[in-house]
Design a protein around this motif. Structure first.
Motif, PDB file in Angstrom:
ATOM      1  N   GLU A  23       0.793  -1.391  -0.146  1.00  0.00           N
ATOM      2  CA  GLU A  23       0.005  -0.062  -0.009  1.00  0.00           C
ATOM      3  C   GLU A  23       0.860   1.302  -0.221  1.00  0.00           C
ATOM      4  OE1 GLU A  23      -3.006   0.154   3.340  1.00  0.00           O
ATOM      5  OE2 GLU A  23      -4.250  -1.597   2.232  1.00  0.00           O
ATOM      6  N   ASN A  24       2.212   1.249   0.595  1.00  0.00           N
ATOM      7  CA  ASN A  24       2.825   2.362   0.422  1.00  0.00           C
ATOM      8  C   ASN A  24       3.975   2.564  -0.743  1.00  0.00           C
ATOM      9  OD1 ASN A  24       4.446   0.490   1.155  1.00  0.00           O
ATOM     10  ND2 ASN A  24       5.545   1.384   3.090  1.00  0.00           N
ATOM     11  N   GLU A  25       3.582   1.818  -1.778  1.00  0.00           N
ATOM     12  CA  GLU A  25       4.336   1.871  -2.710  1.00  0.00           C
ATOM     13  C   GLU A  25       5.699   1.038  -2.548  1.00  0.00           C
ATOM     14  OE1 GLU A  25       3.713   2.935  -6.068  1.00  0.00           O
ATOM     15  OE2 GLU A  25       1.717   2.792  -5.384  1.00  0.00           O
ATOM     16  N   HIS A  26       5.929   0.178  -1.710  1.00  0.00           N
ATOM     17  CA  HIS A  26       6.930  -0.554  -1.412  1.00  0.00           C
ATOM     18  C   HIS A  26       6.490  -1.860  -0.930  1.00  0.00           C
ATOM     19  CE1 HIS A  26       8.869   3.418  -1.201  1.00  0.00           C
ATOM     20  NE2 HIS A  26      10.199   2.803  -1.311  1.00  0.00           N
ATOM     21  N   VAL A  27       7.076  -3.027  -1.533  1.00  0.00           N
ATOM     22  CA  VAL A  27       6.484  -4.268  -1.277  1.00  0.00           C
ATOM     23  C   VAL A  27       7.212  -5.012  -0.230  1.00  0.00           C
ATOM     24  CG1 VAL A  27       5.897  -6.731  -2.293  1.00  0.00           C
ATOM     25  CG2 VAL A  27       6.162  -4.203  -3.786  1.00  0.00           C
ATOM     26  N   TYR A  28       6.169  -5.598   0.908  1.00  0.00           N
ATOM     27  CA  TYR A  28       6.805  -6.370   1.847  1.00  0.00           C
ATOM     28  C   TYR A  28       5.787  -7.551   2.005  1.00  0.00           C
ATOM     29  CZ  TYR A  28       8.746  -2.011   3.585  1.00  0.00           C
ATOM     30  OH  TYR A  28       9.411  -0.856   3.747  1.00  0.00           O
ATOM     31  N   ILE A  29       6.649  -8.756   2.581  1.00  0.00           N
ATOM     32  CA  ILE A  29       5.919 -10.198   2.356  1.00  0.00           C
ATOM     33  C   ILE A  29       6.514 -10.663   3.819  1.00  0.00           C
ATOM     34  CG2 ILE A  29       7.929 -11.195   1.152  1.00  0.00           C
ATOM     35  CD1 ILE A  29       5.864 -13.261   0.329  1.00  0.00           C
ATOM     36  N   ARG A  30       5.521 -11.232   4.469  1.00  0.00           N
ATOM     37  CA  ARG A  30       5.493 -11.763   5.960  1.00  0.00           C
ATOM     38  C   ARG A  30       5.277 -13.172   6.263  1.00  0.00           C
ATOM     39  NH1 ARG A  30       3.294  -6.649   5.753  1.00  0.00           N
ATOM     40  NH2 ARG A  30       4.643  -4.926   6.658  1.00  0.00           N
ATOM     41  N   GLU A  31       4.517 -13.680   4.982  1.00  0.00           N
ATOM     42  CA  GLU A  31       4.342 -15.049   4.974  1.00  0.00           C
ATOM     43  C   GLU A  31       4.371 -15.603   3.827  1.00  0.00           C
ATOM     44  OE1 GLU A  31       3.895 -18.567   5.680  1.00  0.00           O
ATOM     45  OE2 GLU A  31       3.199 -17.520   7.335  1.00  0.00           O
ATOM     46  N   HIS A  32       5.239 -16.546   3.521  1.00  0.00           N
ATOM     47  CA  HIS A  32       5.763 -17.053   2.216  1.00  0.00           C
ATOM     48  C   HIS A  32       5.245 -18.400   2.088  1.00  0.00           C
ATOM     49  CE1 HIS A  32       8.560 -19.374   4.593  1.00  0.00           C
ATOM     50  NE2 HIS A  32       9.289 -18.302   4.963  1.00  0.00           N
ATOM     51  N   LEU A  33       4.799 -19.312   3.034  1.00  0.00           N
ATOM     52  CA  LEU A  33       3.905 -20.602   2.822  1.00  0.00           C
ATOM     53  C   LEU A  33       5.159 -21.421   2.223  1.00  0.00           C
ATOM     54  CD1 LEU A  33       0.563 -19.519   1.610  1.00  0.00           C
ATOM     55  CD2 LEU A  33       1.319 -20.015   4.101  1.00  0.00           C
ATOM     56  N   GLU A  34       6.230 -21.347   2.478  1.00  0.00           N
ATOM     57  CA  GLU A  34       7.204 -22.706   2.081  1.00  0.00           C
ATOM     58  C   GLU A  34       7.644 -22.423   0.753  1.00  0.00           C
ATOM     59  OE1 GLU A  34       8.696 -24.579   4.050  1.00  0.00           O
ATOM     60  OE2 GLU A  34       7.304 -24.268   5.994  1.00  0.00           O
ATOM     61  N   LEU A  35       7.560 -21.179   0.379  1.00  0.00           N
ATOM     62  CA  LEU A  35       7.974 -20.802  -1.117  1.00  0.00           C
ATOM     63  C   LEU A  35       9.017 -19.749  -1.021  1.00  0.00           C
ATOM     64  CD1 LEU A  35       4.804 -20.755  -3.433  1.00  0.00           C
ATOM     65  CD2 LEU A  35       6.505 -22.537  -3.079  1.00  0.00           C
ATOM     66  N   ASN A  36       9.736 -19.813   0.166  1.00  0.00           N
ATOM     67  CA  ASN A  36      10.636 -18.804   0.244  1.00  0.00           C
ATOM     68  C   ASN A  36      12.338 -19.220  -0.338  1.00  0.00           C
ATOM     69  OD1 ASN A  36      11.076 -20.995   2.167  1.00  0.00           O
ATOM     70  ND2 ASN A  36      12.504 -19.798   3.352  1.00  0.00           N
ATOM     71  N   ARG A  37      12.171 -20.324  -0.923  1.00  0.00           N
ATOM     72  CA  ARG A  37      13.487 -20.691  -1.805  1.00  0.00           C
ATOM     73  C   ARG A  37      13.185 -20.671  -3.162  1.00  0.00           C
ATOM     74  NH1 ARG A  37      18.504 -20.745  -0.279  1.00  0.00           N
ATOM     75  NH2 ARG A  37      19.204 -22.366  -1.441  1.00  0.00           N
ATOM     76  N   PRO A  38      13.865 -20.246  -4.042  1.00  0.00           N
ATOM     77  CA  PRO A  38      13.794 -20.338  -5.563  1.00  0.00           C
ATOM     78  C   PRO A  38      13.668 -21.908  -6.113  1.00  0.00           C
ATOM     79  CG  PRO A  38      15.811 -19.481  -5.279  1.00  0.00           C
ATOM     80  CD  PRO A  38      15.598 -19.383  -3.742  1.00  0.00           C
TER      81      PRO A  38
END
Length: 677
Positions: free
Chosen positions: A410-425
C-alpha cells in the motif's frame, strides 16, 4: 492455462508442500478445487492434468498408500510434495565468482536467452547466494542477437522436438525443405550453425542459420533426443574454413573506402585510371553469403563481376528487398502509446513461473519500490499488481488468515511476511542453466577485468562453472549443446590502450573510418567504456569534435594513442548500463519499419520505441535514427527482411536505391565493358 487455473495450480502446490502426511483427493477436491458439481471422472482428469503441469515445473508429487489398500482406491491414496522438492541447491559465490557470472549473464542482454539469464540471476539473488556485485567498469562483452530462428531452435531443443524449414544449400544454391532433429546450436567463423540429424538424408548435417529461407517451425507433436555426451563446440571445430576466393568488383570512383582498403586495384590493359567512373577491385573473401550482405548494402556504388555465385547472392538480396518494398502498404497502427518492447506473448504458465520466483525474491529483498520490482522482472507495474493480487488470495486449504500469503504494497513498497514454504527459488530451468553455463564458457578468452589478474579470472571462471553445473543437475544438459561465439578482441593492442585510458581518465586521439559517411576523420575523445557484439568490439566515448557521445568500432580505428590530456568530464558512462549501440538524441528522425518474422529481431537490435505484431507474424517497429542517409543501405543489406514505411520520402529513396543497384545487373553497360587485365 487461464488465470483461474494459474491460481488453482498455485493453491494445489502450496497445499501439497504444506502437508506432512499427504492429502486425499476428496480433501483436495473440497479445499483446493471447491468442486461439488463435476463428476468424479471429470475431477479425476482435471487433477491428473494439474499433476502433470506441476511435474513440468519440476515438482515431484509423492503418492502415499494406506496400509492394506491398493493404488486403485482413491479414498486411501494421499499426495504430498517434499519441502525440498525442486529447490535450488545452495550456491555460495565469492565476489570474484559473482563478477564473472554477471559478465556471463550480461552476454545475452540483447540476444536470445537474455531473459533466461536474468531469471537465473534473480534466483541466485533470491537465495542469498549472489552478493551485490557490479559489472567491471568499462567493459561489457555481449553476444550478437542471432534472430528468430535461434529462439525457435532453442525452444525445440528444450522441448525435444524436431524442426522444419526451407534451406538454400551451399553446394547447389537450391532451396529445399528440411526436417531436422536439433542436437546443437553454435557459432563458427562468425556464423551460427544448427547441428542435427537430417531425417530426409538419414545423416548428421550442419545448417547455417543465415541460409534458412523460411521461418523455423517446431514440430511439437514429434519427439527427438540429443545424443548422450553431444558437444556442439567439438562438432563445430571439425568444420573446415571455406577456401579463400577473389571477388572481382566494379566500384564507384572515390567511394567505399573501407572496401578499398581490403582490395587491390585491377586496371584494364592500357588504362591509366578509373574507366567510366568505375574502378575494378579484386577483394579476397571466403564466404559468398557474408560478402553478398555487405555488397548489397553498397547498392549502385558497387557491382559484382564474378564469381557467379557471389553475383547471384547479391542480386537475390536486392531483388528480395525490392519485392518487399513494392508490396501494398500495411496500416501503421500501434495499439498502445509509449514504449512497448517486443516480447513473446505472455501465458499463464509464464505467470506461475514468475510468481514462484517472485515470492523468494521478495523475501530476500524486503521493501523494494513496486516499479523497481516490476523492472527487475521485465514486466509492467500492472502485471506485477495482478501477480500480487493472485498471491494474496492463495494459500493453504484451511483458509485461515495465517494460511494465506501476507503481502503488503500500500505504501508503494512491497513487503512479504508469510511465504508458505515458497521462500526458496526453484531449480534452474534448462534455458536458465544453458544461458549461464554457455556464457561462462564463452568468456574464456576475455582479457582480465579490473581488479583481477589473468589467473584470478581464470580460477573464478572454473570454480563458478563447477558450482553452477552441480546446482543445475539435469537442467544443465543443454549447456553442451550451445556454443557461443568468441568474445576475444581481435586487436588486443587497441583494447589495452583504451582500457588503460578509461582506468586512468585519459583522453585519446584517434583516426577513424566512418562506414556510414564513407570518410576518415581525426577525433579527440574521452573513452568511457568498451563493449562487444561477439568479437566485434566498440567503445563509447565523448567526442569533442561532435560535442556528444559516439560509438566507435575498434576494427575501423586506423590510429589510436593518448593525447596527453585528461578527460573533460563532459559525459560519463553512468547514464545507461549496459551501453546501447545507438544513443538517441533530440534531433533523431522517427522511422517506421515493417519487419518479417525472420527479421523481427532488428526491432531489438535498434531499440525500437514502439512495436506492433502483424497478422503474418511480422512486426511494425518505430525506431529513432540520428542519420537516415544509410537506411537504403540497411534495407538492401537485409534482403527482404525489412522495408521503410514512414517517412514516405525515405521509403521512396530506398526503392530508388534498390532499383539503381539492380539496374547494374539487368542491362549491359560500361561496367561490363571493363575487362580485367
Amino acid at each position: 492455462m487461464s488465470a483461474s487455473r494459474t491460481e488453482r495450480l498455485l493453491n494445489l502446490l502450496i497445499a501439497l508442500l504444506n502437508t506432512k502426511y499427504g492429502l486425499s483427493r476428496a480433501v483436495l477436491r473440497d479445499k483446493v478445487y471447491h468442486d461439488a458439481g463435476e463428476s468424479d471422472v471429470a475431477f479425476g482428469r482435471m487433477f491428473e492434468r494439474d499433476k502433470v503441469d506441476l511435474k513440468q515445473f519440476g515438482f515431484d508429487i509423492e503418492t502415499l498408500l494406506d496400509h492394506g489398500f491398493g493404488s486403485d482406491d482413491p479414498a486411501s491414496t494421499r499426495y504430498r510434495i517434499g519441502k525440498e522438492s525442486n529447490r535450488l541447491p545452495d550456491v555460495h559465490l565469492t565476489p570474484a565468482e559473482g563478477t564473472v557470472l554477471l559478465l556471463a549473464a550480461q552476454l545475452w542482454e540483447r540476444a536470445a536467452l537474455g531473459s533466461a539469464a536474468a531469471s537465473a540471476l534473480r534466483k541466485l539473488q533470491a537465495s542469498g547466494d549472489l552478493a551485490d556485485v557490479e559489472l567491471p567498469a568499462g567493459v561489457q562483452p555481449r553476444i550478437k542477437p542471432a534472430g528468430q530462428a535461434f529462439d525457435d531452435i532453442i525452444a525445440a531443443m528444450n522441448g525435444q522436438h524436431p524442426v522444419s524449414f526451407r534451406y538454400r544449400a551451399a553446394s547447389t544454391g537450391k532451396e529445399e525443405d528440411r526436417l531436422v532433429e536439433p542436437w546443437g546450436l553454435g557459432s563458427r567463423f562468425g556464423q551460427w550453425y544448427l547441428v542435427g540429424f537430417d531425417r530426409g538424408r538419414d545423416a548428421k548435417r550442419f545448417f547455417r542459420l543465415s541460409r534458412m529461407t523460411s521461418e523455423v517451425r517446431i514440430e511439437a507433436r514429434d519427439h527427438c533426443e540429443i545424443p548422450p555426451g553431444f558437444d556442439t563446440r567439438a562438432e563445430l571445430d571439425s568444420l573446415s574454413e571455406l577456401p579463400l576466393q577473389e571477388a572481382l568488383l566494379d566500384v564507384a570512383e572515390g567511394r567505399l573506402l573501407g572496401l578499398r582498403k581490403r582490395g587491390v586495384s585491377k586496371r584494364a590493359a592500357g588504362a591509366s585510371g578509373p574507366q567510366n567512373g568505375r574502378e575494378r577491385l579484386c577483394v579476397p573473401f571466403r564466404d559468398s553469403e557474408l560478402l553478398a550482405e555487405e555488397l548489397a548494402s553498397y547498392g549502385p556504388h558497387a557491382s559484382v563481376v564474378g564469381p557467379p555465385e557471389l553475383r547471384d547472392a547479391v542480386v537475390r538480396r536486392l531483388e528480395a528487398a525490392a519485392a518487399f518494398a513494392a508490396r501494398p502498404a500495411v496500416e501503421v497502427r500501434f495499439p498502445e502509446a509509449g514504449p512497448a518492447p517486443r516480447a513473446r506473448k505472455r501465458t499463464s504458465e509464464d505467470q506461475l513461473n514468475r510468481m514462484l520466483q517472485l515470492v523468494p525474491f521478495l523475501v530476500h529483498n524486503q521493501g523494494l519500490p513496486i516499479q523497481e520490482v516490476a523492472d527487475r522482472f521485465g514486466i509492467t507495474r500492472k502485471e506485477l499488481l495482478e501477480d500480487l493480487k493472485i498471491l494474496i488470495c492463495s494459500g493453504r486449504p484451511e483458509g485461515y488468515p495465517d494460511d494465506l500469503f501476507d503481502i503488503d504494497w500500500e505504501n508503494e513498497h512491497v513487503y512479504i511476511r508469510e511465504h508458505l514454504e515458497l521462500n526458496r527459488p526453484i531449480r534452474f530451468s534448462v534455458d536458465e542453466a544453458c544461458a549461464l553455463l554457455t556464457g561462462l564458457a564463452t568468456l574464456g578468452g576475455l582479457p582480465a577485468q579490473a581488479g583481477m589478474s589473468e589467473d584470478e579470472q581464470s580460477g573464478a571462471l572454473e570454480s563458478v562453472t563447477l558450482k553452477l553445473t552441480g546446482a543445475a543437475g539435469e537442467a544443465g544438459r543443454l549447456a553442451a549443446a550451445v556454443a557461443g561465439p568468441p568474445v576475444t578482441p581481435a586487436d588486443a593492442g587497441a583494447f589495452g590502450t583504451i582500457t588503460r585510458a578509461i582506468q586512468a581518465g585519459s583522453q585519446l586521439r584517434l583516426r577513424y573510418l566512418s562506414q556510414q559517411r564513407d570518410s576518415v576523420s581525426e577525433r579527440d575523445v574521452d573513452p568511457l567504456r568498451l563493449y562487444s557484439l561477439d568479437n566485434t568490439w566498440y567503445f563509447e566515448a565523448y567526442c569533442h569534435s561532435k560535442a556528444g557521445l559516439r560509438n566507435f568500432r575498434l576494427d575501423r580505428v586506423e590510429e589510436l594513442a593518448p593525447n596527453g590530456r585528461v578527460v573533460s568530464g563532459a559525459a560519463s558512462a553512468e547514464g545507461g548500463v549496459p551501453v546501447k549501440l545507438y544513443t538517441p538524441n533530440d534531433d533523431d528522425v522517427v522511422v517506421v519499419l515493417q519487419l518479417t518474422r525472420q527479421g523481427s529481431g532488428l526491432a531489438d537490435d535498434y531499440y525500437a520505441e514502439r512495436t506492433a505484431v502483424l497478422p503474418d507474424g511480422g512486426l511494425l517497429a518505430e525506431i529513432r535514427f540520428g542519420n537516415t542517409d544509410w537506411l537504403p543501405m540497411f534495407v538492401a543489406q537485409h534482403g527482404g527482411a525489412v522495408r521503410i514505411l514512414q517517412p514516405a520520402e525515405l521509403a521512396d529513396a530506398s526503392a530508388e536505391w534498390l532499383a539503381a543497384a539492380l539496374a547494374q545487373y539487368k542491362q549491359p553497360g560500361p561496367i561490363q565493358a571493363v575487362k580485367a587485365g
